[in-house]
Design a protein around this motif. Structure first.
Motif, PDB file in Angstrom:
ATOM      1  N   LYS A  84       0.474  -0.830  -0.266  1.00 42.55           N
ATOM      2  CA  LYS A  84      -0.185   0.051  -0.509  1.00 42.55           C
ATOM      3  C   LYS A  84       1.408   0.758   0.298  1.00 42.55           C
ATOM      4  O   LYS A  84       0.029   2.544  -0.392  1.00 42.55           O
ATOM      5  N   THR A  85       1.891   1.054   0.836  1.00 36.17           N
ATOM      6  CA  THR A  85       2.517   2.386   1.313  1.00 36.17           C
ATOM      7  C   THR A  85       4.107   2.524  -0.639  1.00 36.17           C
ATOM      8  O   THR A  85       3.275   3.485  -1.094  1.00 36.17           O
ATOM      9  N   GLU A  86       4.012   2.293  -1.191  1.00 36.38           N
ATOM     10  CA  GLU A  86       4.528   1.973  -2.215  1.00 36.38           C
ATOM     11  C   GLU A  86       3.593   2.201  -3.154  1.00 36.38           C
ATOM     12  O   GLU A  86       4.166   3.336  -4.155  1.00 36.38           O
ATOM     13  N   ARG A  87       2.252   1.724  -3.620  1.00 31.54           N
ATOM     14  CA  ARG A  87       1.504   1.907  -4.571  1.00 31.54           C
ATOM     15  C   ARG A  87       0.914   3.281  -3.823  1.00 31.54           C
ATOM     16  O   ARG A  87       1.045   4.259  -4.972  1.00 31.54           O
ATOM     17  N   TRP A  88       0.499   4.251  -3.134  1.00 32.00           N
ATOM     18  CA  TRP A  88       0.275   5.120  -3.250  1.00 32.00           C
ATOM     19  C   TRP A  88       1.999   6.311  -3.333  1.00 32.00           C
ATOM     20  O   TRP A  88       1.668   7.183  -3.587  1.00 32.00           O
ATOM     21  N   CYS A  89       3.367   6.020  -2.757  1.00 33.87           N
ATOM     22  CA  CYS A  89       4.437   6.627  -2.906  1.00 33.87           C
ATOM     23  C   CYS A  89       4.315   6.952  -4.842  1.00 33.87           C
ATOM     24  O   CYS A  89       5.099   7.936  -5.387  1.00 33.87           O
ATOM     25  N   ASN A  90       3.849   6.086  -5.341  1.00 31.32           N
ATOM     26  CA  ASN A  90       4.188   5.433  -7.495  1.00 31.32           C
ATOM     27  C   ASN A  90       3.278   6.968  -7.571  1.00 31.32           C
ATOM     28  O   ASN A  90       3.320   7.115  -8.333  1.00 31.32           O
ATOM     29  N   GLN A  91       2.142   6.368  -7.009  1.00 32.95           N
ATOM     30  CA  GLN A  91       0.736   7.604  -7.252  1.00 32.95           C
ATOM     31  C   GLN A  91       1.545   8.632  -7.427  1.00 32.95           C
ATOM     32  O   GLN A  91       1.052   9.956  -8.000  1.00 32.95           O
ATOM     33  N   VAL A  92       1.815   9.161  -5.420  1.00 28.56           N
ATOM     34  CA  VAL A  92       2.474  10.317  -5.983  1.00 28.56           C
ATOM     35  C   VAL A  92       3.130  11.038  -6.914  1.00 28.56           C
ATOM     36  O   VAL A  92       3.601  11.908  -7.254  1.00 28.56           O
ATOM     37  N   ALA A  93       4.493  10.097  -6.591  1.00 27.08           N
ATOM     38  CA  ALA A  93       5.440  10.526  -7.625  1.00 27.08           C
ATOM     39  C   ALA A  93       4.599  10.842  -9.004  1.00 27.08           C
ATOM     40  O   ALA A  93       5.477  11.821  -9.930  1.00 27.08           O
ATOM     41  N   ALA A  94       3.943  10.346  -9.284  1.00 23.37           N
ATOM     42  CA  ALA A  94       3.809  10.159 -11.242  1.00 23.37           C
ATOM     43  C   ALA A  94       3.086  11.719 -11.603  1.00 23.37           C
ATOM     44  O   ALA A  94       3.321  12.292 -11.706  1.00 23.37           O
ATOM     45  N   GLU A  95       1.943  12.396 -10.005  1.00 20.00           N
ATOM     46  CA  GLU A  95       1.107  12.876 -10.210  1.00 20.00           C
ATOM     47  C   GLU A  95       1.869  13.982  -9.949  1.00 20.00           C
ATOM     48  O   GLU A  95       1.784  14.982 -10.607  1.00 20.00           O
ATOM     49  N   LEU A  96       3.282  14.487  -9.556  1.00 23.65           N
ATOM     50  CA  LEU A  96       4.223  15.062  -9.304  1.00 23.65           C
ATOM     51  C   LEU A  96       4.687  15.799 -10.546  1.00 23.65           C
ATOM     52  O   LEU A  96       4.959  16.654 -10.511  1.00 23.65           O
ATOM     53  N   LEU A  97       5.314  14.563 -11.275  1.00 22.73           N
ATOM     54  CA  LEU A  97       5.827  14.669 -12.208  1.00 22.73           C
ATOM     55  C   LEU A  97       5.320  15.132 -13.443  1.00 22.73           C
ATOM     56  O   LEU A  97       5.397  16.312 -13.992  1.00 22.73           O
ATOM     57  N   VAL A  98       3.896  14.132 -13.642  1.00 21.39           N
ATOM     58  CA  VAL A  98       2.938  14.400 -15.224  1.00 21.39           C
ATOM     59  C   VAL A  98       1.595  15.186 -13.988  1.00 21.39           C
ATOM     60  O   VAL A  98       0.733  14.155 -14.408  1.00 21.39           O
ATOM     61  N   PRO A  99       0.978  16.125 -14.215  1.00 21.91           N
ATOM     62  CA  PRO A  99      -0.580  16.172 -13.448  1.00 21.91           C
ATOM     63  C   PRO A  99      -0.940  15.910 -13.982  1.00 21.91           C
ATOM     64  O   PRO A  99      -1.435  16.097 -15.325  1.00 21.91           O
TER      65      PRO A  99
END
Length: 382
Positions: free
Chosen positions: A245-260
């Motif tokens: 769950k933690t890695e999935r959330w961090c991946n989602q945040v990372a992707a949104e951070l770089l490309v909204p």
């Protein structure tokens, strides 16, 4: 007659296994190793010292009653498929240990300097809204799409991204080797990066042996860990689908951070050749085509089978240049230890507040002249 010492065969085997030593190289270096292991011949103390250096273990561990049991010092969030990865390499463990030592030093330094705790560390949870969290990180760092427009390409964006995180108070270190040892290369298949959360000295380490195109995503992912206030070891990439769950959330945040997502929906041209559109969007957002591809999957433009097919194609187009080394030694050293940490350590050492031997250890150097040259390089902004 040269005195010899007794080392238990199990300890010799443990050291070799820990260091993943090539048997042929081992026996070429120590011609009597088989005799030591069988117990028919004892090594000299000097030979044991050389063997300890060769296998990268403290010499004292070779005289213990049984092999030392090493556990991962931070939460291991790596997976291959749905399986956890066990038995970390000595190179990985020693890299984490070294970064923890650097972090401990900087914590003490920050307290002495009166630095305030960083409020963003631990300010989010895995229940926090992904888009809102990514926006907070972008705003806090000054790493929005508008700020990236003036940059030439995504490699420049990575350097800018690192600098912004460093200015914010995060120690960012990128290296493809253990310390400064070129013979101890890190394996990107084993790990991509890790975060050591702390409100005075948050630290992010990125495996510099990984493709440059992947490093910007790793940095974004580890920043999400810092916002969570949770240390962890990761091996995620833009094409990964973590079960944790933690890695999935961090991946989602990372992707949104770089490309909204909202921005991408507005900018994506559906009637354009996909490869051409990937290149255009990569230039626009100053990220790799791999990150853009992942975002197109996230917003529903691509199906997973098409995503995987195109991802493999784009990965094959990347230049195989790896690592953070090469070129100017002092510039490489600054990348490996981070500008913030490097400047603080050098200033403290030259002011007599930190022992030279400690500074040499943290920097992976051996001479005062090298420290002086590194200090001059930092002052010159190189």
């Amino acid at each position: 007659m040269t005195p010899r010492v007794r080392v238990k065969p199990a300890l010799l085997q443990w050291a070799c296994k820990r260091a993943q030593v090539d048997p042929e190289r081992l026996r070429k270096r120590f011609s009597k190793y088989d005799d030591w292991e069988s117990g028919t011949l004892k090594p000299t103390l000097r030979q044991v010292e050389e063997f300890a250096r060769f296998t990268h273990v403290p010499i004292g561990t070779l005289f213990m009653s049984k092999p030392m049991k090493e556990e991962m010092p931070i939460q291991d969030l790596r997976t291959v498929g749905d399986q956890e990865i066990l038995k970390p390499s000595a190179n990985l463990l020693d890299t984490i240990y070294l970064c923890q030592q650097r972090q401990d030093w900087y914590q003490t330094f920050a307290l002495a300097e009166g630095e305030e705790p960083l409020s963003f560390v631990g300010s989010a949870t895995v229940e926090s809204d992904v888009e809102a969290t990514a926006k907070k990180i972008r705003t806090t760092l000054g790493f929005g799409v508008e700020e990236r427009k003036a940059l030439q390409n995504w490699t420049c964006a990575l350097r800018y991204f690192v600098d912004q995180a460093d200015d914010l108070g995060i120690l960012v270190m990128i290296s493809g080797v253990v310390g400064n040892n070129p013979h101890r290369k890190l394996d990107p298949q084993e790990f991509r990066g890790f975060a050591l959360a702390d409100d005075l000295a948050p630290l992010i380490f990125i495996n510099g042996a990984d493709f440059k195109a992947a490093q910007i995503f790793t940095l974004a992912h580890e920043l999400a860990h810092i916002w969570l206030g949770k240390s962890g070891l990761s091996n995620v990439t833009p094409d990964s689908f973590p079960s944790h769950k933690t890695e999935r959330w961090c991946n989602q945040v990372a992707a949104e951070l770089l490309v909204p997502a909202a921005s991408l929906r507005e900018n994506f041209r559906e009637d354009t050749d996909l490869s051409d559109e990937l290149q255009r969007l990569a230039r626009y957002y100053k990220v790799s085509t791999l990150v853009v591809l992942r975002r197109l999957l996230d917003i529903g433009v691509l199906q997973r089978n098409k995503f995987m097919e195109q991802y493999r194609h784009e990965l094959g187009q990347l230049k195989p240049k790896r690592g953070s080394g090469g070129g100017n030694f002092h510039a490489t050293l600054k990348t490996r230890v981070g500008r913030r940490f490097g400047e603080a350590l050098v200033d403290s050492t030259l002011a007599g507040q930190t022992l030279f031997t400690d500074a040499f250890h943290y920097l992976g150097i051996k001479k005062t002249s090298t420290l002086d040259a590194f200090a001059e390089s930092l002052r010159a902004g190189n």
